[in-house]
Design a protein around this motif. Structure first.
Motif, PDB file in Angstrom:
ATOM      1  N   GLN A 121       0.828  -1.205   0.000  1.00 55.18           N
ATOM      2  CA  GLN A 121       0.000   0.000   0.000  1.00 55.18           C
ATOM      3  C   GLN A 121       0.866   1.260   0.000  1.00 55.18           C
ATOM      4  OE1 GLN A 121      -3.389  -0.164  -0.380  1.00 55.18           O
ATOM      5  NE2 GLN A 121      -3.233   2.021  -0.704  1.00 55.18           N
ATOM      6  N   THR A 161       3.906   1.510  -1.210  1.00 48.84           N
ATOM      7  CA  THR A 161       4.509   1.589  -2.541  1.00 48.84           C
ATOM      8  C   THR A 161       3.520   2.165  -3.547  1.00 48.84           C
ATOM      9  OG1 THR A 161       5.943  -0.298  -2.050  1.00 48.84           O
ATOM     10  CG2 THR A 161       5.630   0.244  -4.373  1.00 48.84           C
ATOM     11  N   LEU A 162       2.251   1.761  -3.434  1.00 54.56           N
ATOM     12  CA  LEU A 162       1.210   2.288  -4.316  1.00 54.56           C
ATOM     13  C   LEU A 162       1.041   3.796  -4.111  1.00 54.56           C
ATOM     14  CD1 LEU A 162      -1.071   1.961  -6.381  1.00 54.56           C
ATOM     15  CD2 LEU A 162      -2.568   1.293  -4.488  1.00 54.56           C
ATOM     16  N   GLU A 163       1.010   4.236  -2.874  1.00 53.11           N
ATOM     17  CA  GLU A 163       0.853   5.665  -2.585  1.00 53.11           C
ATOM     18  C   GLU A 163       2.039   6.468  -3.118  1.00 53.11           C
ATOM     19  OE1 GLU A 163       0.186   5.722   1.648  1.00 53.11           O
ATOM     20  OE2 GLU A 163      -1.770   4.726   1.432  1.00 53.11           O
ATOM     21  N   GLU A 190       1.719   6.694  -6.933  1.00 52.45           N
ATOM     22  CA  GLU A 190       0.698   7.685  -7.323  1.00 52.45           C
ATOM     23  C   GLU A 190       1.265   9.101  -7.202  1.00 52.45           C
ATOM     24  OE1 GLU A 190      -2.419   6.473  -4.664  1.00 52.45           O
ATOM     25  OE2 GLU A 190      -3.351   5.175  -6.180  1.00 52.45           O
ATOM     26  N   LEU A 214       3.439   2.576 -11.250  1.00 52.93           N
ATOM     27  CA  LEU A 214       2.088   2.582 -10.703  1.00 52.93           C
ATOM     28  C   LEU A 214       1.356   1.289 -11.065  1.00 52.93           C
ATOM     29  CD1 LEU A 214      -0.160   4.045  -9.177  1.00 52.93           C
ATOM     30  CD2 LEU A 214      -0.782   5.159 -11.342  1.00 52.93           C
ATOM     31  N   ALA A 262       2.696  -1.475  -8.857  1.00 49.22           N
ATOM     32  CA  ALA A 262       2.219  -1.319  -7.481  1.00 49.22           C
ATOM     33  C   ALA A 262       0.747  -1.717  -7.369  1.00 49.22           C
ATOM     34  CB  ALA A 262       2.426   0.120  -7.014  1.00 49.22           C
ATOM     35  N   ARG A 263      -0.071  -1.298  -8.325  1.00 49.06           N
ATOM     36  CA  ARG A 263      -1.497  -1.669  -8.303  1.00 49.06           C
ATOM     37  C   ARG A 263      -1.675  -3.174  -8.419  1.00 49.06           C
ATOM     38  NH1 ARG A 263      -3.820   3.021 -12.170  1.00 49.06           N
ATOM     39  NH2 ARG A 263      -4.246   4.552 -10.547  1.00 49.06           N
ATOM     40  N   VAL A 293      -1.074  -4.820  -5.073  1.00 53.94           N
ATOM     41  CA  VAL A 293      -2.207  -4.609  -4.161  1.00 53.94           C
ATOM     42  C   VAL A 293      -3.392  -5.465  -4.600  1.00 53.94           C
ATOM     43  CG1 VAL A 293      -3.892  -2.912  -3.337  1.00 53.94           C
ATOM     44  CG2 VAL A 293      -1.464  -2.331  -3.383  1.00 53.94           C
TER      45      VAL A 293
END
Length: 133
Positions: free
Chosen positions: A93, A95-97, A100, A119, A122-123, A126
Motif C-alpha cells: 500500500q 509503494t502504491l501511494e 501515485e 504505478l 504497485a497496483r 495490491v
C-alpha cells in the motif's frame, strides 16, 4: 486432468506444480487455460495470474514477460513474480501511494512513462492481495 504450471523469473522458480486451471493477463486481455488448451505463445502483461488448485484460487502478481502453452504444459517467464500470500500488505500500500505521488510529480515523457509503469506494478501487487480468497 491437470496442467503443469511453471512460473520462472531470471533469478528463481516461483511456481512449479500441477494445477486445474489458470487465468493469465496477456497484452491482448485475460485468457483462461484448461487442460488440452490449444498451443500458443503470448506476451504476458503486468497483471494477476489466478491459479485454480485444490478447489481454491490463488493469486500471483506478474510483472510482464512471455508464456508458452502446449501439451498441458504452461511455462511463464516473467521479469518478476510474487505470490499474493507473500506480499506484505502495508508495504504494498505504501509503494502504491508513492507511485501515485511520483506520477503526479513526473515531468517529461520519459518520467511519465516510468512513473506509469511503477504505478501499474504497485497496483498489481495490491490487487494480488485483494484477490486472495
Amino acid at each position: 486432468m491437470t496442467l503443469n504450471l511453471c512460473v520462472l523469473t531470471p533469478n528463481r522458480i516461483v511456481w512449479d506444480s500441477k494445477v486445474k486451471e489458470i487465468i493469465l493477463s496477456t497484452n491482448s486481455g485475460q485468457i483462461g487455460v484448461l487442460p488440452n488448451h490449444a498451443p500458443i505463445a503470448t506476451a504476458v502483461d503486468i497483471g494477476i495470474l489466478r491459479i485454480h488448485l485444490n478447489d481454491q484460487w490463488l493469486t500471483m502478481a506478474l510483472m510482464g514477460g512471455f508464456a508458452r502453452i502446449g501439451n498441458n504444459e504452461i511455462t511463464i517467464l516473467v521479469n518478476d513474480a510474487e505470490k499474493g500470500s507473500d506480499i506484505d500488505s502495508q508495504e504494498a500500500q505504501q509503494t502504491l501511494e508513492r507511485a501515485e505521488a511520483n506520477l503526479k510529480k513526473a515531468e517529461g515523457k520519459r518520467q511519465r512513462i516510468e512513473a506509469n509503469l511503477a504505478l501499474r506494478r504497485a497496483r498489481t501487487r495490491v490487487e494480488a492481495l485483494d484477490s486472495i480468497s
